[in-house]
Write an enzyme that holds these catalytic residues in place. Structure first.
Site, PDB file in Angstrom:
ATOM      1  N   LYS A 185      59.125  39.652   7.540  1.00 45.88           N
ATOM      2  CA  LYS A 185      60.582  39.765   7.618  1.00 45.88           C
ATOM      3  C   LYS A 185      61.167  40.251   6.291  1.00 45.88           C
ATOM      4  O   LYS A 185      62.202  40.922   6.288  1.00 45.88           O
ATOM      5  CB  LYS A 185      61.188  38.423   8.033  1.00 45.88           C
ATOM      6  N   TYR A 244      54.472  35.095   7.829  1.00 45.07           N
ATOM      7  CA  TYR A 244      55.578  35.477   8.705  1.00 45.07           C
ATOM      8  C   TYR A 244      56.770  35.961   7.886  1.00 45.07           C
ATOM      9  O   TYR A 244      57.341  37.022   8.165  1.00 45.07           O
ATOM     10  CB  TYR A 244      55.992  34.299   9.590  1.00 45.07           C
ATOM     11  N   SER A 267      65.752  40.053  11.744  1.00 42.97           N
ATOM     12  CA  SER A 267      64.966  39.379  10.714  1.00 42.97           C
ATOM     13  C   SER A 267      64.983  37.882  11.007  1.00 42.97           C
ATOM     14  O   SER A 267      64.787  37.479  12.156  1.00 42.97           O
ATOM     15  CB  SER A 267      65.531  39.708   9.329  1.00 42.97           C
TER      16      SER A 267
END
Length: 285
Positions: free
Chosen positions: A159, A155, A141
């Protein structure tokens, strides 16, 4: 099949995105620790050039967005080494830009690799680990997987998805003797902020100059001067794999530790402030 014990390999690792960056460093560290490594990536030649030749190394071609390739890579791994003990879902890339500046095409492309690609590989590997009743799934992650900020919304959302998937995997796999961990690196001195790993939104909206625009400028100035040592990260992952009771989350870097502490304090304060309203929505006794 090869008998791993007879060949003296400590474990068999399967690492995606292994041709460069953290993936290559983790592969190198795992090999040095006496493990066999299936190093997967789009560029098999680059993997071989980076890691050299070894009976403990199997470079395999893998675009994680291709489910058939994931199945084929896992089959090759089992045929070569007989098992897979550690899966490191490392392949991925970033997108820098405000949410409004980020195009549908760029966001979908990132999700295809960071989320759906991770799922493709995980689904391919888990039948092997379930048959063994042993294994460790490690999903890479980010500091942005625990707290999001301006400029990295899409983004971070990928994650955040990886974090949620790993929490569920941990609950589902624990009764089967399989561990699941999400690793949360901060800013490490790799090529992540280069164009090879980070897309930058082409559209620039002036209204976001003080927020996302500022993050763009900081990212450019930080490139290759990040505080984290990537070789130490690779060694930390080796120690994680060796741990008898690995954690659900492993933050790496003092910047990640600071970000987690600050977010936890913020959530605690905000929850307390709005607690009365939150509690008021239950049915009355």
């Amino acid at each position: 099949m090869v008998d791993v014990a007879k060949n003296g390999f400590k474990r068999v690792w399967f690492i995606t995105g292994a041709s460069r960056g953290l993936g290559a460093l983790m592969a190198k560290a795992a090999l040095a620790d006496g493990n066999a490594v299936v190093a997967a990536g789009r560029n098999v030649t680059a993997i071989a050039e980076r890691l050299g030749e070894s009976p403990a190394l199997l470079p395999v071609a893998l675009d994680v967005t291709d489910e058939a390739q994931a199945q084929a890579a896992v089959k090759a791994a089992v045929e070569k080494f007989g098992r897979i003990d550690v899966l490191i879902n490392n392949a991925g890339f970033g997108l820098l830009g405000a949410v409004e500046e980020s195009t549908d095409a760029d966001v979908r492309r990132m999700y295809d690799t960071n989320v759906f690609g991770l799922l493709n590989v995980t689904r391919a590997v888990l039948p092997v680990m379930r048959a063994q009743r042993a294994g460790h799934v490690i999903n890479m992650s980010s500091i942005g997987g625990y707290r999001a900020g301006a400029g990295f919304g899409p983004y971070s959302s990928t994650k955040f998805a990886v974090e949620g998937l790993t929490e569920s995997l941990r609950a589902e796999l624990k009764p089967l003797g399989i561990h699941a961990t999400v690793v949360e690196p901060g800013y490490f001195r790799t090529d992540f902020l280069d164009a090879s790993s980070l897309m930058v939104a082409k559209e620039v909206i002036a209204d976001y100059d003080e927020t996302s625009g500022n993050v763009r400028r900081r990212a450019a100035s930080m490139n290759h001067s990040q505080p984290g040592d990537p070789e130490k990260l690779a060694q930390a992952v080796v120690k994680l794999v060796d741990a008898p009771t690995p954690p659900l989350r492993l933050p790496l870097g003092t910047d990640t530790l600071k970000a987690i502490a600050e977010k936890n304090a913020y959530v605690t304060e905000e929850t307390e402030t709005w607690k009365a309203l939150s509690a008021s929505t239950d049915f009355s006794a």
